[in-house]
Design an enzyme around this catalytic site. Structure first.
Site, PDB file in Angstrom:
ATOM      1  N   HIS A   1     -10.135  -2.435  17.905  1.00 14.13           N
ATOM      2  CA  HIS A   1     -11.174  -1.964  17.787  1.00 14.13           C
ATOM      3  C   HIS A   1     -12.152  -1.714  18.995  1.00 14.13           C
ATOM      4  CE1 HIS A   1     -10.221  -3.162  13.853  1.00 14.13           C
ATOM      5  NE2 HIS A   1     -10.696  -4.253  13.744  1.00 14.13           N
TER       6      HIS A   1
ATOM      7  N   ASP B   1      -7.322   1.915  12.038  1.00 20.17           N
ATOM      8  CA  ASP B   1      -8.333   0.943  12.662  1.00 20.17           C
ATOM      9  C   ASP B   1      -9.473   1.443  11.922  1.00 20.17           C
ATOM     10  OD1 ASP B   1     -10.081   0.170  14.565  1.00 20.17           O
ATOM     11  OD2 ASP B   1      -8.848   0.014  16.052  1.00 20.17           O
ATOM     12  N   HIS B   2      -9.904   0.527  11.119  1.00 18.15           N
ATOM     13  CA  HIS B   2     -11.077   1.001  10.392  1.00 18.15           C
ATOM     14  C   HIS B   2     -12.507   1.216  11.012  1.00 18.15           C
ATOM     15  CE1 HIS B   2     -11.969  -3.407  10.125  1.00 18.15           C
ATOM     16  NE2 HIS B   2     -13.143  -3.129  10.280  1.00 18.15           N
TER      17      HIS B   2
HETATM   18  P1  NAP Z   1      -3.890 -10.672   0.532  1.00 23.45           P
HETATM   19  O1  NAP Z   1      -5.314 -10.967  -0.095  1.00 23.45           O
HETATM   20  O2  NAP Z   1      -3.180 -11.803   0.782  1.00 23.45           O
HETATM   21  O3  NAP Z   1      -2.936  -9.986  -0.313  1.00 23.45           O
HETATM   22  C1  NAP Z   1      -1.675  -9.737  -0.065  1.00 23.45           C
HETATM   23  C2  NAP Z   1      -1.013  -8.913  -1.068  1.00 23.45           C
HETATM   24  O4  NAP Z   1       0.562  -8.727  -0.866  1.00 23.45           O
HETATM   25  C3  NAP Z   1      -1.273  -9.675  -2.348  1.00 23.45           C
HETATM   26  O5  NAP Z   1      -1.451  -8.199  -3.454  1.00 23.45           O
HETATM   27  C4  NAP Z   1       0.246 -10.054  -2.748  1.00 23.45           C
HETATM   28  O6  NAP Z   1       0.293 -10.314  -4.209  1.00 23.45           O
HETATM   29  C5  NAP Z   1       1.031  -9.221  -2.276  1.00 23.45           C
HETATM   30  N1  NAP Z   1       2.203  -9.895  -1.740  1.00 23.45           N
HETATM   31  C6  NAP Z   1       2.375 -10.730  -1.093  1.00 23.45           C
HETATM   32  N2  NAP Z   1       3.947 -11.198  -0.913  1.00 23.45           N
HETATM   33  C7  NAP Z   1       4.505 -10.422  -1.280  1.00 23.45           C
HETATM   34  C8  NAP Z   1       6.079  -9.910  -1.553  1.00 23.45           C
HETATM   35  N3  NAP Z   1       6.753 -10.575  -1.210  1.00 23.45           N
HETATM   36  N4  NAP Z   1       6.257  -8.648  -2.636  1.00 23.45           N
HETATM   37  C9  NAP Z   1       5.054  -7.974  -3.002  1.00 23.45           C
HETATM   38  N5  NAP Z   1       3.890  -8.170  -2.742  1.00 23.45           N
HETATM   39  C10 NAP Z   1       3.484  -9.273  -1.955  1.00 23.45           C
HETATM   40  O7  NAP Z   1      -4.134  -9.941   2.130  1.00 23.45           O
HETATM   41  P2  NAP Z   1      -5.142  -8.772   2.258  1.00 23.45           P
HETATM   42  O8  NAP Z   1      -6.609  -9.684   2.829  1.00 23.45           O
HETATM   43  O9  NAP Z   1      -5.510  -7.714   1.080  1.00 23.45           O
HETATM   44  O10 NAP Z   1      -4.595  -8.076   3.533  1.00 23.45           O
HETATM   45  C11 NAP Z   1      -3.535  -7.176   3.588  1.00 23.45           C
HETATM   46  C12 NAP Z   1      -3.379  -6.733   4.805  1.00 23.45           C
HETATM   47  O11 NAP Z   1      -4.548  -5.815   5.210  1.00 23.45           O
HETATM   48  C13 NAP Z   1      -3.167  -7.479   6.070  1.00 23.45           C
HETATM   49  O12 NAP Z   1      -2.243  -6.945   6.874  1.00 23.45           O
HETATM   50  C14 NAP Z   1      -4.452  -7.820   6.646  1.00 23.45           C
HETATM   51  O13 NAP Z   1      -4.212  -8.177   7.988  1.00 23.45           O
HETATM   52  C15 NAP Z   1      -5.031  -6.139   6.575  1.00 23.45           C
HETATM   53  N6  NAP Z   1      -6.444  -6.184   6.503  1.00 23.45           N
HETATM   54  C16 NAP Z   1      -7.151  -6.764   5.462  1.00 23.45           C
HETATM   55  C17 NAP Z   1      -8.559  -6.872   5.700  1.00 23.45           C
HETATM   56  C18 NAP Z   1      -9.432  -7.233   4.241  1.00 23.45           C
HETATM   57  O14 NAP Z   1     -10.654  -6.995   4.342  1.00 23.45           O
HETATM   58  N7  NAP Z   1      -8.774  -8.142   3.495  1.00 23.45           N
HETATM   59  C19 NAP Z   1      -9.086  -6.157   6.346  1.00 23.45           C
HETATM   60  C20 NAP Z   1      -8.416  -5.472   7.673  1.00 23.45           C
HETATM   61  C21 NAP Z   1      -7.050  -5.544   7.372  1.00 23.45           C
HETATM   62  P3  NAP Z   1       1.323 -11.351  -4.939  1.00 23.45           P
HETATM   63  O15 NAP Z   1       0.921 -12.651  -4.459  1.00 23.45           O
HETATM   64  O16 NAP Z   1       0.888 -10.912  -6.378  1.00 23.45           O
HETATM   65  O17 NAP Z   1       2.549 -10.901  -4.654  1.00 23.45           O
END
Ligand code: NAP
Length: 502
Positions: free
Chosen positions: A243, A180-181
């Site tokens: 949060h 939980d950041h």
């Molecule tokens: P994102 O940008 O959509 O990234 C998703 C990642 O998963 C990509 O690297 C994608 O790469 C990979 N991926 C998707 N399907 C896959 C599969 N079948 N096998 C292997 N890799 C796969 O999402 P994100 O924003 O980084 O968020 C990731 C998580 O963190 C989520 O649960 C989100 O709720 C949480 N989160 C994110 C943030 C933020 O600031 N972004 C903040 C809090 C929480 P490929 O397409 O190359 O496979």
């Protein structure tokens, strides 16, 4: 095992080409490295589907560090610790290759078998990854194995429990680090210090002296490109379940007998257990919702939620929540905790306002103007400002005895603010050192979901006919003001409480 200050580990990031990895994880690891908090004995193994050469992946790491830290000192050396494997996490056959690469890196860098599996990807994959890490032997390691998992942890209590049971097949509870950041933010961690390290506050921290507590987390951003996710989540699941309730637990908990993970968590759990449950019929008395309409933010027109990409034009999803929490224990009986959070509001701000009760006999009450003294407030500025302000009353300069509000403030000044470690930096470091204090235990997750599920059940089954009910760029819907008016209170306007205004 780890030496506490310079942990050694293989950090396996699932979702290494994603937004979170680039914006937060790589820059945080770089900062740890620069501070000497990572020795040369670490390796990062990035995993995602797209096909990238080692050079391309390392270049993407360097690019993100330059972009998000503005630094590049020692970057080539740092990036040389990064490896990549193209791997679809749903493809059972490729975990064996991943294990072989992990074993090789373990030997090459002398990692003592320590492994951190960071799931920076969509939650529907968490269970599958956990299953494979165990069945394909990635968790058979001589050192520690830890799973760091992003929110959301489930969609409701039932799905969270199902996910938890599945993950527990591969990892023990103490090996699961649920992020939980907010718990990594400097001023959220400071809540405990302010409360328990100051003789001034703890004696007053109860229903004899505090009239109400307000926790606000407002954003100016809209739903951006996350419409698909947000439609199913809404502000309640996205912000309140995690949060907001975590901040309330830190404000309401009893002093722990020791500052260790178990004691702090058990006090937080007790605070969450004291939340008064609501019946379905009572939800409307305690919680209200909003959805943003088109409006203006910083002089620019912004669209209504219902016209955002991947959002249903008739959407019933809330982008704003305000609620009154009642904590049924000796310390807090009769003290409402108000929370509010929303998107597309007038300012970006996370603040806690502790309002103290009025003094028993007010000698300075101004009978002519009917002006009451401003109550004493303790304001904890979480973000973007970081600091604490105490609002007092003092004598106005001059010959009379009129009073004027004054503030005592302490702020992390801009230079410090730049140096304030990012929440993710602290949390990554803690997870490598094995300090789980600032991560959420399953008991906290379960209690929070149970509380929130009652509200979701009502909201999902009743179409809110007043949506959209607040214009973007405003303070939110009127119903949120009415919630406090019923109790004779009002929200303290966060923009007037900025440290710089004081
Ligand atoms: P994102 O940008 O959509 O990234 C998703 C990642 O998963 C990509 O690297 C994608 O790469 C990979 N991926 C998707 N399907 C896959 C599969 N079948 N096998 C292997 N890799 C796969 O999402 P994100 O924003 O980084 O968020 C990731 C998580 O963190 C989520 O649960 C989100 O709720 C949480 N989160 C994110 C943030 C933020 O600031 N972004 C903040 C809090 C929480 P490929 O397409 O190359 O496979």
């Amino acid at each position: 095992m780890t030496e506490n200050n310079t942990p050694t580990a293989l950090i396996m990031i699932f979702g290494a080409t994603g937004d979170l990895a680039h914006r937060k994880l790589f820059p945080s690891l770089y900062r740890l490295y620069k501070k000497g908090r990572l020795t040369d004995r670490f390796a990062v193994l990035g995993v995602a589907r797209r096909s990238l050469t080692l050079n391309e992946f390392q270049d993407s790491v360097k690019k993100s560090i330059v972009e998000f830290t503005g630094e590049q000192d020692g970057l080539d050396e740092f990036a040389s610790h990064f490896y990549y494997q193209s791997h679809d996490v749903t493809d059972s056959s490729s975990y064996i290759q991943l294990r072989e690469l992990a074993n090789k890196l373990d030997e090459q860098y002398g990692l003592e078998g320590n492994r951190l599996f960071y799931l920076a990807m969509a939650p529907e994959f968490f269970g599958t990854i956990g299953d494979h890490l165990k069945s394909d032997g990635l968790t058979d390691t001589a050192g520690y194995k830890r799973l760091v998992i992003e929110k959301p942890f489930g969609h409701d209590f039932e799905s969270a429990q199902e996910l938890n049971n599945r993950l527990r097949q591969a990892f023990a509870e103490e090996e699961i680090y649920r992020i939980d950041h907010y718990l990594g933010k400097a001023m959220v961690q400071n809540i405990q210090v302010i409360r328990f390290a100051n003789a001034l506050f703890e004696p007053l921290w109860n229903n004899r002296y505090i009239s109400n507590i307000q926790v606000t987390s407002s954003e100016t951003l809209g739903v951006e490109e996350r419409g698909r996710y947000y439609e199913k989540s809404g502000a309640l699941r996205d912000m309140v379940q995690n949060h907001m309730l975590q901040m309330v637990a830190l404000l309401a908990m009893e002093p722990p007998i020791k500052l260790n993970t178990e004691e702090i968590r058990s006090e937080k759990v007790r605070a969450l257990r004291s939340l008064r449950p609501m019946s379905l019929e009572e939800v409307d008395q305690y919680f209200v919702r909003g959805q943003y309409d088109a409006g203006t933010i910083k002089g620019e027109g912004v669209p209504a939620y219902r016209t955002e990409p991947m959002v249903d034009p008739e959407s019933n999803t809330e982008t704003y929540v305000a609620g009154k929490l009642v904590i049924d224990n000796f310390r807090w009986a009769g003290v409402p905790f108000y929370i509010r959070t929303g998107k597309r509001l007038g300012s970006k701000s996370t603040k806690i306002v502790v309002q103290f009760k009025d003094i028993p006999m007010n000698l300075y009450y101004n009978k002519d103007t009917d002006e009451k003294l401003t109550p004493n407030l303790l304001v904890i500025h979480i973000q973007p400002e970081e600091g604490v302000t105490l609002h007092l009353n003092a004598k106005k300069s001059g010959s009379g005895m009129e009073t004027t509000p004054v503030q005592l403030s302490t702020a992390n000044q801009s230079i410090d603010r730049m140096n304030t470690p990012e929440a993710y930096e602290k949390l990554l470091y803690d997870s490598m050192r094995g300090d789980a204090t600032n991560f959420t235990h399953w008991d906290e997750v379960a209690l929070s979901w149970k509380f929130v599920d009652t509200i979701s059940e009502v909201w999902e089954n009743t179409k809110e006919t007043t949506f959209p009910n607040y214009a973007a760029g405003t303070d939110g819907p009127q119903v949120a003001d009415q919630l406090l008016e019923k109790d004779g209170f009002e929200w303290w306007p966060v923009e007037n409480l900025e440290i710089d205004n004081c």
